[in-house]
Design a protein around this motif. Structure first.
Motif, PDB file in Angstrom:
ATOM      1  N   HIS A 125       0.936  -0.511   0.436  1.00 40.48           N
ATOM      2  CA  HIS A 125      -0.133   0.161   0.136  1.00 40.48           C
ATOM      3  C   HIS A 125       1.387   1.185  -0.558  1.00 40.48           C
ATOM      4  CE1 HIS A 125      -3.477  -2.353   0.913  1.00 40.48           C
ATOM      5  NE2 HIS A 125      -2.777  -2.955   1.860  1.00 40.48           N
ATOM      6  N   ALA A 132      -5.559  10.195   1.825  1.00 45.18           N
ATOM      7  CA  ALA A 132      -5.825   9.980   2.857  1.00 45.18           C
ATOM      8  C   ALA A 132      -6.400  10.965   3.501  1.00 45.18           C
ATOM      9  CB  ALA A 132      -4.162   9.656   3.746  1.00 45.18           C
ATOM     10  N   GLY A 135      -9.841   9.594   5.709  1.00 42.33           N
ATOM     11  CA  GLY A 135      -9.900   8.156   6.847  1.00 42.33           C
ATOM     12  C   GLY A 135      -8.988   9.635   8.237  1.00 42.33           C
ATOM     13  N   ALA A 230      -3.000   8.011  10.113  1.00 40.70           N
ATOM     14  CA  ALA A 230      -4.610   7.450   9.717  1.00 40.70           C
ATOM     15  C   ALA A 230      -4.227   6.063   9.006  1.00 40.70           C
ATOM     16  CB  ALA A 230      -4.957   7.883   8.786  1.00 40.70           C
ATOM     17  N   ILE A 231      -3.128   5.873   7.850  1.00 43.29           N
ATOM     18  CA  ILE A 231      -2.130   5.112   6.720  1.00 43.29           C
ATOM     19  C   ILE A 231      -1.745   4.132   7.829  1.00 43.29           C
ATOM     20  CG2 ILE A 231      -0.972   4.064   5.151  1.00 43.29           C
ATOM     21  CD1 ILE A 231      -1.063   7.359   4.778  1.00 43.29           C
ATOM     22  N   LEU A 233      -2.954   2.985  11.264  1.00 40.69           N
ATOM     23  CA  LEU A 233      -4.027   2.477  11.117  1.00 40.69           C
ATOM     24  C   LEU A 233      -4.809   1.093  10.421  1.00 40.69           C
ATOM     25  CD1 LEU A 233      -4.887   4.877  14.402  1.00 40.69           C
ATOM     26  CD2 LEU A 233      -3.228   2.120  14.226  1.00 40.69           C
ATOM     27  N   ASP A 234      -5.125   2.031   9.147  1.00 38.34           N
ATOM     28  CA  ASP A 234      -5.679   1.668   9.087  1.00 38.34           C
ATOM     29  C   ASP A 234      -5.860   0.357   7.468  1.00 38.34           C
ATOM     30  OD1 ASP A 234      -8.331   1.009   6.961  1.00 38.34           O
ATOM     31  OD2 ASP A 234      -7.290   2.169   5.214  1.00 38.34           O
ATOM     32  N   HIS A 235      -4.483  -0.194   7.298  1.00 34.25           N
ATOM     33  CA  HIS A 235      -3.909  -0.945   6.747  1.00 34.25           C
ATOM     34  C   HIS A 235      -3.230  -1.891   7.850  1.00 34.25           C
ATOM     35  CE1 HIS A 235      -4.449   0.897   3.113  1.00 34.25           C
ATOM     36  NE2 HIS A 235      -5.129   2.283   3.297  1.00 34.25           N
ATOM     37  N   THR A 265      -6.558   4.609  20.399  1.00 36.29           N
ATOM     38  CA  THR A 265      -6.748   2.933  20.436  1.00 36.29           C
ATOM     39  C   THR A 265      -6.757   2.470  21.967  1.00 36.29           C
ATOM     40  OG1 THR A 265      -4.463   2.208  20.411  1.00 36.29           O
ATOM     41  CG2 THR A 265      -6.296   2.658  18.386  1.00 36.29           C
TER      42      THR A 265
END
Length: 409
Positions: A125, A132, A135, A230-231, A233-235, A265
């Motif tokens: 990714h 991004a 997100g 963000a990137i 945590l998303d992937h 989190t």
């Protein structure tokens, strides 16, 4: 955003060893034991002045991490970002009188070309900050809802005091943090902040600068650290195996990113190991965009330098070391490449089974690439002096150097 094509990684007999690597947070070596899929996030470029040798040295280090993991028969889930909107990019575009989007696209394309030439394995990714943003906005809104963020003249800041683990990545004192914050994109002297170290999460729209719809945040654009959070945590989710980058990212970038993620989190840590590559100097000073003392991979390639020689030059220094680029460094790499290619061009040679294990041992020991190169040098010297009768040896060496060091012979 698309990455670059992957070069094939040859399969080697046997199995590699688990990686022991230096963790900035603990200050010592840790043995990484990922599951079947190892997870790594490496911070990408701000796309201007790409790709200089400081960039190349950093991505070379984390390419080795991937290769060690692949040799253990694991899969690797690798994520990298591109900070394709940020103050330095906008400033460079204004200075050069070009559109910032066009500048980012041009430099990102050049980076891809250089990574392909250097045989760096691509991320699964490859995500730009701009793409991004959808997100990022909910994360900033969430931080504000739970009292970990506050507004100052339309801008949204993160409160570092909301994270009880703040400071445990870089382990710096407050004075050192404040100094580095000022040097590396922060604004510790801005009046009205709750803590001078608080980083910006969302910058309200400025006249003449790009901005996006931020929902309840208003129009604006994201801060530097929340972009990577963000990137990642998303992937990858929390607790991924390695957070990587140059040593200048330990603070504030990785420190702040870890705090953002941990507060969002309620989990700790964001990454199992924070791994940082050393800096590359030229003429006695660290290569930097501000000083303009940069050596570019693309310029070396245009001058006819074999990318394999560039890679060997990078590998000749331990990834954590600060070192200086010189003409001699490149000449030594060119000569080493010629010796190795000559050695594997013969129909037979000295047995190479122990060489594969020597390379594996060196790389598993905190990515000791210089020791791995020395092992290949010894085999090549034996080949030159006495030769051998093992018809499979040159092929074994060629595949091992390709698979583990990323150098095509």
């Amino acid at each position: 955003m698309h990455a670059w094509p992957a070069s094939e990684v040859p399969a080697l007999p046997g199995q590699g060893r688990d990686l022991r690597i230096h963790d900035t947070a603990t200050g010592g070596l840790v043995t990484l034991d990922p599951g079947p899929v190892a997870r790594i996030y490496v911070c990408g470029i701000t796309p201007y002045d790409a790709t200089h040798l400081g960039h190349a040295a950093t991505y070379n280090a984390f390419d080795l991490v991937q290769r060690v993991w692949l040799d253990t028969k694991r899969q690797v889930h690798y994520v990298q970002n591109v900070t394709d909107v940020d103050d330095p990019l906008l400033e460079r575009a204004e200075r050069d009188g070009v559109d910032w989007v066009a500048l980012a696209e041009k430099e990102t394309a050049l980076f891809r070309e250089d990574m392909t030439a250097l045989r760096m394995l691509p991320p699964q990714h490859y995500i730009g900050a701009v793409e991004a943003i959808p997100g990022i906005v909910p994360l900033v809104e969430r931080l504000r809802e739970i009292g970990a963020a506050y507004e100052l003249e339309g801008d949204i800041y993160f409160s570092v005091e909301s994270d009880p683990h703040f400071g445990q990545v870089s382990n710096l004192d407050a004075a050192a943090m404040r100094l580095l914050s000022a040097e590396r994109g922060g604004d510790p002297d801005r009046p009205g902040k709750k803590n001078p170290l608080d980083p910006m999460l969302w910058m309200a729209a400025r006249e003449g600068e790009p901005s996006w719809d931020g929902g309840t945040l208003g129009r604006g654009r994201p801060g530097w650290h929340i972009e990577c959070v963000a990137i990642a945590l998303d992937h990858l989710g929390m607790g991924f195996d390695v957070q990587g980058g140059g040593s200048d990212l330990a603070f504030p970038h990785h420190e702040m990113g870890a705090s953002h993620a941990q507060v969002l989190t309620g989990e700790f840590p964001m990454a199992k190991a924070y791994v940082h590559a050393g800096m590359v100097a030229l003429h006695g000073e660290k290569m930097s965009k501000s000083k303009g003392n940069l050596v570019f991979v693309s310029k070396l390639r245009r001058d006819g330098v074999d990318p394999a020689a560039i890679r060997l030059a990078l590998l000749s220094h331990h990834y954590r070391a600060d070192w200086e680029w010189t003409d001699q460094v490149l000449q030594d790499a060119v000569a080493r490449l010629a010796r190795w290619r000559s050695a594997v061009s013969r129909p037979d040679g000295p047995p190479a089974g122990t060489l594969v294990e020597e390379i594996r041992e060196a790389l598993s020991n905190d990515l000791d690439a210089p020791a791995a190169l020395a092992a290949v040098d010894r085999w090549a010297a034996r080949q030159e002096q006495d030769g051998g009768t093992d018809t499979g040896a040159p092929g074994v060496v060629t595949r091992a150097v390709d698979a583990l060091l990323g150098v095509a012979l």
